[in-house]
Design an enzyme around this catalytic site. Structure first.
Site, PDB file in Angstrom:
ATOM      1  N   GLN A  42     136.018  85.063 -39.267  1.00 43.97           N
ATOM      2  CA  GLN A  42     135.666  83.867 -40.012  1.00 43.97           C
ATOM      3  C   GLN A  42     135.453  82.657 -39.120  1.00 43.97           C
ATOM      4  O   GLN A  42     135.914  81.561 -39.413  1.00 43.97           O
ATOM      5  CB  GLN A  42     136.753  83.531 -41.051  1.00 43.97           C
ATOM      6  CG  GLN A  42     136.980  84.621 -42.083  1.00 43.97           C
ATOM      7  CD  GLN A  42     137.940  84.154 -43.140  1.00 43.97           C
ATOM      8  OE1 GLN A  42     137.618  83.308 -43.959  1.00 43.97           O
ATOM      9  NE2 GLN A  42     139.141  84.696 -43.123  1.00 43.97           N
ATOM     10  N   CYS A  43     134.787  82.836 -38.017  1.00 45.43           N
ATOM     11  CA  CYS A  43     134.479  81.703 -37.148  1.00 45.43           C
ATOM     12  C   CYS A  43     132.987  81.501 -37.074  1.00 45.43           C
ATOM     13  O   CYS A  43     132.247  82.453 -36.887  1.00 45.43           O
ATOM     14  CB  CYS A  43     135.027  81.904 -35.735  1.00 45.43           C
ATOM     15  SG  CYS A  43     134.533  80.593 -34.607  1.00 45.43           S
ATOM     16  N   GLY A  50     130.045  79.849 -20.732  1.00 45.49           N
ATOM     17  CA  GLY A  50     130.665  78.702 -21.364  1.00 45.49           C
ATOM     18  C   GLY A  50     129.599  77.694 -21.724  1.00 45.49           C
ATOM     19  O   GLY A  50     128.475  77.732 -21.215  1.00 45.49           O
ATOM     20  N   GLU A  72     129.344  73.427 -22.197  1.00 46.44           N
ATOM     21  CA  GLU A  72     130.104  72.236 -21.825  1.00 46.44           C
ATOM     22  C   GLU A  72     130.142  71.160 -22.893  1.00 46.44           C
ATOM     23  O   GLU A  72     129.950  69.974 -22.621  1.00 46.44           O
ATOM     24  CB  GLU A  72     129.510  71.659 -20.535  1.00 46.44           C
ATOM     25  CG  GLU A  72     128.065  71.178 -20.626  1.00 46.44           C
ATOM     26  CD  GLU A  72     127.018  72.229 -20.363  1.00 46.44           C
ATOM     27  OE1 GLU A  72     125.851  71.853 -20.124  1.00 46.44           O
ATOM     28  OE2 GLU A  72     127.340  73.431 -20.399  1.00 46.44           O
ATOM     29  N   HIS A 114     133.814  75.691 -13.692  1.00 41.99           N
ATOM     30  CA  HIS A 114     132.411  75.299 -13.862  1.00 41.99           C
ATOM     31  C   HIS A 114     132.255  74.393 -15.080  1.00 41.99           C
ATOM     32  O   HIS A 114     131.657  73.310 -14.995  1.00 41.99           O
ATOM     33  CB  HIS A 114     131.552  76.551 -14.016  1.00 41.99           C
ATOM     34  CG  HIS A 114     130.088  76.271 -14.126  1.00 41.99           C
ATOM     35  ND1 HIS A 114     129.252  76.229 -13.041  1.00 41.99           N
ATOM     36  CD2 HIS A 114     129.309  75.987 -15.215  1.00 41.99           C
ATOM     37  CE1 HIS A 114     128.019  75.939 -13.434  1.00 41.99           C
ATOM     38  NE2 HIS A 114     128.033  75.796 -14.760  1.00 41.99           N
ATOM     39  N   GLU A 115     132.796  74.813 -16.223  1.00 40.05           N
ATOM     40  CA  GLU A 115     132.621  74.023 -17.448  1.00 40.05           C
ATOM     41  C   GLU A 115     133.343  72.688 -17.360  1.00 40.05           C
ATOM     42  O   GLU A 115     132.853  71.674 -17.871  1.00 40.05           O
ATOM     43  CB  GLU A 115     133.106  74.826 -18.655  1.00 40.05           C
ATOM     44  CG  GLU A 115     132.390  76.154 -18.863  1.00 40.05           C
ATOM     45  CD  GLU A 115     130.874  76.022 -18.850  1.00 40.05           C
ATOM     46  OE1 GLU A 115     130.343  75.006 -19.338  1.00 40.05           O
ATOM     47  OE2 GLU A 115     130.216  76.952 -18.346  1.00 40.05           O
ATOM     48  N   HIS A 168     131.270  70.183 -15.663  1.00 41.94           N
ATOM     49  CA  HIS A 168     130.237  69.617 -16.532  1.00 41.94           C
ATOM     50  C   HIS A 168     130.701  68.324 -17.217  1.00 41.94           C
ATOM     51  O   HIS A 168     129.863  67.578 -17.739  1.00 41.94           O
ATOM     52  CB  HIS A 168     129.836  70.629 -17.601  1.00 41.94           C
ATOM     53  CG  HIS A 168     128.687  71.496 -17.224  1.00 41.94           C
ATOM     54  ND1 HIS A 168     127.465  70.988 -16.834  1.00 41.94           N
ATOM     55  CD2 HIS A 168     128.556  72.856 -17.203  1.00 41.94           C
ATOM     56  CE1 HIS A 168     126.627  71.991 -16.597  1.00 41.94           C
ATOM     57  NE2 HIS A 168     127.265  73.130 -16.795  1.00 41.94           N
ATOM     58  N   GLU A 198     123.040  71.746 -13.616  1.00 42.37           N
ATOM     59  CA  GLU A 198     123.698  72.991 -13.205  1.00 42.37           C
ATOM     60  C   GLU A 198     123.911  73.087 -11.697  1.00 42.37           C
ATOM     61  O   GLU A 198     124.894  73.682 -11.250  1.00 42.37           O
ATOM     62  CB  GLU A 198     122.899  74.190 -13.701  1.00 42.37           C
ATOM     63  CG  GLU A 198     122.833  74.292 -15.215  1.00 42.37           C
ATOM     64  CD  GLU A 198     124.198  74.447 -15.882  1.00 42.37           C
ATOM     65  OE1 GLU A 198     125.204  74.668 -15.174  1.00 42.37           O
ATOM     66  OE2 GLU A 198     124.250  74.358 -17.117  1.00 42.37           O
ATOM     67  N   ASP A 257     114.012  78.335 -22.667  1.00 39.16           N
ATOM     68  CA  ASP A 257     114.884  79.509 -22.568  1.00 39.16           C
ATOM     69  C   ASP A 257     114.263  80.599 -21.701  1.00 39.16           C
ATOM     70  O   ASP A 257     114.972  81.397 -21.088  1.00 39.16           O
ATOM     71  CB  ASP A 257     115.190  80.069 -23.955  1.00 39.16           C
ATOM     72  CG  ASP A 257     116.243  79.251 -24.683  1.00 39.16           C
ATOM     73  OD1 ASP A 257     117.143  78.729 -24.011  1.00 39.16           O
ATOM     74  OD2 ASP A 257     116.159  79.125 -25.913  1.00 39.16           O
ATOM     75  N   TYR A 259     121.020  76.859 -11.173  1.00 39.39           N
ATOM     76  CA  TYR A 259     122.401  76.836 -10.722  1.00 39.39           C
ATOM     77  C   TYR A 259     122.474  76.973  -9.194  1.00 39.39           C
ATOM     78  O   TYR A 259     123.067  76.128  -8.512  1.00 39.39           O
ATOM     79  CB  TYR A 259     123.195  77.988 -11.354  1.00 39.39           C
ATOM     80  CG  TYR A 259     123.348  77.933 -12.844  1.00 39.39           C
ATOM     81  CD1 TYR A 259     124.577  77.638 -13.424  1.00 39.39           C
ATOM     82  CD2 TYR A 259     122.278  78.217 -13.693  1.00 39.39           C
ATOM     83  CE1 TYR A 259     124.739  77.615 -14.806  1.00 39.39           C
ATOM     84  CE2 TYR A 259     122.429  78.185 -15.069  1.00 39.39           C
ATOM     85  CZ  TYR A 259     123.659  77.887 -15.618  1.00 39.39           C
ATOM     86  OH  TYR A 259     123.807  77.863 -16.974  1.00 39.39           O
TER      87      TYR A 259
END
Length: 494
Positions: free
Chosen positions: A4-5, A144, A146, A170-171, A174, A193, A250, A258
């Protein structure tokens, strides 16, 4: 992960949209029968409304405030059956109730050292009050995201050995690069990145030592080579600044912004000297805090900062900016400290001799043993397996089985290691790895793992690859599903 998320972030909804800064404090409220998290600090829940029909749930109004200006793509909302635990003096983890203790054990005590390390490098101090991590269901397509105040993270970082939590370094980075200082458009995505990857590795150096920064960069170099090879060395998407007119950003998403971004910044560190570069870093983030910028703003800021340093000014005057920004393909490779990878390469060389030499060759005396990798951290296994992939097609199925059994790779819970081992098995056309690869593709939606596994499974057993995709396509995030469809069926899709 938990049931339920539902989670949504604006990058998924508006992947092509260049967004303006939100210039002032804003508050917002959302109503839900389940707990809600959003890109601000919670200011309470109120106004309970009872259910209107039998079987429904009542709702609460959850309210939030965000005082730090952010780009709209950073806005995110999540709601579900959530529980939380403290993992540091200013950090918490949130996830499903059944998974909470496992996630807390993995992350507890790890975040504050990250925060202390990065705050010694950048300025201003952490602006978002509290750092919170939401461990999402396994369909989440990224390592992840950010989102301010709440990092959304893949459950693949919870491996039981604390070996994959550098994703959080890493996050967290950010919070400065991408959140506090944002790229003005996706053509300049490397500013988000590249800087974040650079800061992540500075955290690793501060906590584990400088060789670990180089070790991470060596892993990243391999990922960069693979991305450039996949697009082609002359492809537009291998440039630091890309032309995305009429393109879906995308499609350009890869390790290039990165890793090529990291190498752009690391090149400047080497060019001007680390001591001087470390004075520029806080100046950069303080100058552009709460703003968006492009690559030309970065260039002007760097040149202006060193205007009165004759030695550095001379170097920057001679620097080839057009090559940095617009040259496709690989950058110049720096001299890495290979002390942590040497043992990996040495063992890979022994396997190469074993794999490529006849069993009757008296020069091949190597017998694999669990002791070969007993003292390694998991990233050393990653480097080792990636080295083996360079001659992966030479392995026999029996040798793949020997490798997996000897070093425990076929049974590991560490997905960074397992996915690479399965990729090696698929390259070797070892049938025993086909079903495990298909099974893993039904458990994780992180594109870093999903796309390479599908590409190689497609080459090894196309029918199984297509069946695996059809079985799991509704499990994948829409962006992941779209990318895999292109990988399997071409630009036109099915």
């Amino acid at each position: 992960m938990f049931s339920q998320c539902q989670a949504i972030h604006a990058r998924s909804v508006f992947p092509c949209q260049d967004t303006p800064d939100v210039k002032s404090t804003f508050s917002f409220s959302l109503r839900s029968p389940l707990p809600v998290l959003a890109s601000g600090l919670p200011t309470g829940a109120s106004d309970y409304q009872p259910p209107k029909k039998d079987g429904e749930q009542g709702t609460l109004k959850y309210t939030f405030e965000q005082k730090v200006p952010i780009n709209s793509y950073l806005f995110a909302v999540a709601s579900g059956d959530l529980a939380c635990a403290s993992i540091g003096p200013r950090s918490t983890v949130w996830t499903g109730p059944e998974e909470l203790l496992e996630c807390q054990r993995e992350l507890e005590g790890e975040i504050e050292p990250f925060m202390t390390a990065i705050e010694s490098t950048v300025a201003p101090k952490y602006q978002w009050t509290q750092y919170n991590i939401l461990i999402l269901p396994p369909s989440f397509p990224y390592g992840g995201m950010e989102n301010p105040v709440w990092t959304y993270a893949t459950p693949s970082i919870i491996s039981g050995d604390k070996q994959n939590i550098d994703v959080i370094a890493h996050e967290l980075s950010h919070s400065w690069s991408g959140n506090l200082v944002s790229c003005a458009s996706w053509e300049h995505f490397w500013l988000n990145e590249g800087w974040t990857t650079y800061l992540e590795r500075r955290i690793q150096a501060a906590i584990h030592g400088e060789p670990h920064r180089h070790f991470s960069a060596i892993i990243g170099w391999k990922a960069l080579e693979e991305s450039v090879e996949r697009y082609g060395a002359d492809h537009e998407y291998t440039k630091l600044i890309t032309n995305l007119k009429g393109q879906d950003p995308d499609d350009a998403f890869s390790s290039i912004p990165y890793e090529k971004g990291f190498h752009a910044l690391y090149a400047f560190e080497l060019l001007v000297g680390k001591d001087k570069w470390d004075k520029f870093i806080p100046h950069y983030f303080s100058t552009f805090a709460n703003k968006s910028l492009d690559s030309y703003d970065f260039k002007a800021c760097l040149i202006d900062f060193f205007e009165n340093d004759a030695e550095v000014k001379k170097k920057l005057d001679a620097f080839d900016w057009d090559k940095l920004f617009y040259a496709p393909g690989m950058p110049a490779k720096p001299a890495f400290d290979d002390s942590l990878v040497k043992t990996c390469y040495d063992l890979a060389a022994k396997w190469e001799a074993l794999v490529k030499s006849p069993s009757t060759d008296s020069n091949t005396t190597f017998t694999p043993s669990p002791a070969d990798t007993k003292t390694w951290v998991s990233n050393q296994s990653v480097v080792f397996i990636e080295r083996l992939q360079s001659f992966g097609a030479s392995f026999t199925p029996q040798q793949i089985a020997l490798l997996g059994e000897t070093y425990g790779y076929s049974a590991t819970l560490n997905i960074e290691v397992l996915s690479r081992f399965l990729c090696l098995g698929l390259k070797a056309k070892a049938p025993a790895t086909y079903a495990p690869a298909s099974e893993l593709l039904g458990k994780i939606g992180r594109m870093k793992f999903v796309r390479p596994l599908f590409r190689l499974l497609n080459e090894a057993d196309r029918q199984l690859a297509v069946e695996t995709f059809e079985r799991n396509k509704d499990f994948y995030h829409p962006i992941c599903r779209q990318m895999v469809e292109k990988d399997l069926f071409g630009e036109e899709g099915k």
